[in-house]
Design a protein around this motif. Structure first.
Motif, PDB file in Angstrom:
ATOM      1  N   PHE A  42       0.927  -1.292   0.130  1.00  0.00           N
ATOM      2  CA  PHE A  42       0.013   0.286   0.294  1.00  0.00           C
ATOM      3  C   PHE A  42       0.781   1.386  -0.007  1.00  0.00           C
ATOM      4  O   PHE A  42       2.021   0.980   0.867  1.00  0.00           O
ATOM      5  CB  PHE A  42      -0.878  -0.111   1.355  1.00  0.00           C
ATOM      6  N   ASP A  43       0.709   2.027  -0.779  1.00  0.00           N
ATOM      7  CA  ASP A  43       1.212   3.665  -0.854  1.00  0.00           C
ATOM      8  C   ASP A  43       0.943   4.425   0.620  1.00  0.00           C
ATOM      9  O   ASP A  43       0.068   4.262   1.046  1.00  0.00           O
ATOM     10  CB  ASP A  43       0.807   4.060  -2.214  1.00  0.00           C
ATOM     11  N   GLY A  44       1.355   5.348   0.378  1.00  0.00           N
ATOM     12  CA  GLY A  44       1.367   6.250   1.410  1.00  0.00           C
ATOM     13  C   GLY A  44      -0.345   6.804   1.979  1.00  0.00           C
ATOM     14  O   GLY A  44      -0.944   7.417   2.554  1.00  0.00           O
ATOM     15  N   MET A  45      -1.520   6.779   0.179  1.00  0.00           N
ATOM     16  CA  MET A  45      -2.519   7.546   0.682  1.00  0.00           C
ATOM     17  C   MET A  45      -3.358   5.788   0.495  1.00  0.00           C
ATOM     18  O   MET A  45      -4.682   5.884   0.537  1.00  0.00           O
ATOM     19  CB  MET A  45      -2.974   7.473  -0.994  1.00  0.00           C
ATOM     20  N   GLY A  46      -2.556   4.857   1.103  1.00  0.00           N
ATOM     21  CA  GLY A  46      -3.311   3.836   1.444  1.00  0.00           C
ATOM     22  C   GLY A  46      -4.029   3.063   0.174  1.00  0.00           C
ATOM     23  O   GLY A  46      -5.271   1.909  -0.069  1.00  0.00           O
ATOM     24  N   ARG A  47      -3.196   3.232  -0.947  1.00  0.00           N
ATOM     25  CA  ARG A  47      -3.577   2.514  -2.212  1.00  0.00           C
ATOM     26  C   ARG A  47      -2.937   0.782  -2.915  1.00  0.00           C
ATOM     27  O   ARG A  47      -1.533   1.432  -2.360  1.00  0.00           O
ATOM     28  CB  ARG A  47      -3.543   3.661  -3.575  1.00  0.00           C
ATOM     29  N   LEU A  48      -3.475   0.070  -3.239  1.00  0.00           N
ATOM     30  CA  LEU A  48      -2.776  -1.092  -3.975  1.00  0.00           C
ATOM     31  C   LEU A  48      -1.981  -1.059  -4.611  1.00  0.00           C
ATOM     32  O   LEU A  48      -2.925  -0.576  -5.829  1.00  0.00           O
ATOM     33  CB  LEU A  48      -4.527  -2.173  -3.782  1.00  0.00           C
TER      34      LEU A  48
END
Length: 96
Positions: A42-48
């Motif tokens: 997951f990136d810093g924005m919570g996207r997979l």
């Protein structure tokens, strides 16, 4: 497809990369990936996203087919062979 499912059963995760003609265009080809070389994160924005060893950039979920086995966290599957090996080892240790 059989290799993808076999990877999911044996390692807990089966991955395939979808190659497209254009950025959002129809599928041009589908390539089976070695599950040991793919890391979901997951990136810093919570996207997979998926990191694949042979590519420099991250791959978005729309370009990955991910078949999961049993899972505790809903985004990666468990390696059932390792899980059963540990269970047998605990049973033997408990018996002794």
């Amino acid at each position: 497809m059989q290799c993808l499912v076999a990877n999911a059963v044996l390692t807990g995760n089966g991955y395939a990369y979808i190659e497209r003609d254009l950025r959002q265009g129809p599928a041009k080809a589908i390539y089976n990936l070695d599950p040991a070389r793919v890391t979901p994160y997951f990136d810093g924005m919570g996207r997979l996203f998926y990191r694949i060893d042979q590519y420099r950039d991250s791959v978005a979920p729309r370009d990955i087919i991910h078949i999961k086995g049993l899972t505790w966290n809903s985004f990666t599957g468990m390696d059932m062979i390792r899980h059963h090996k540990e269970s047998f080892g605990l049973g033997i240790a408990n018996r002794d």
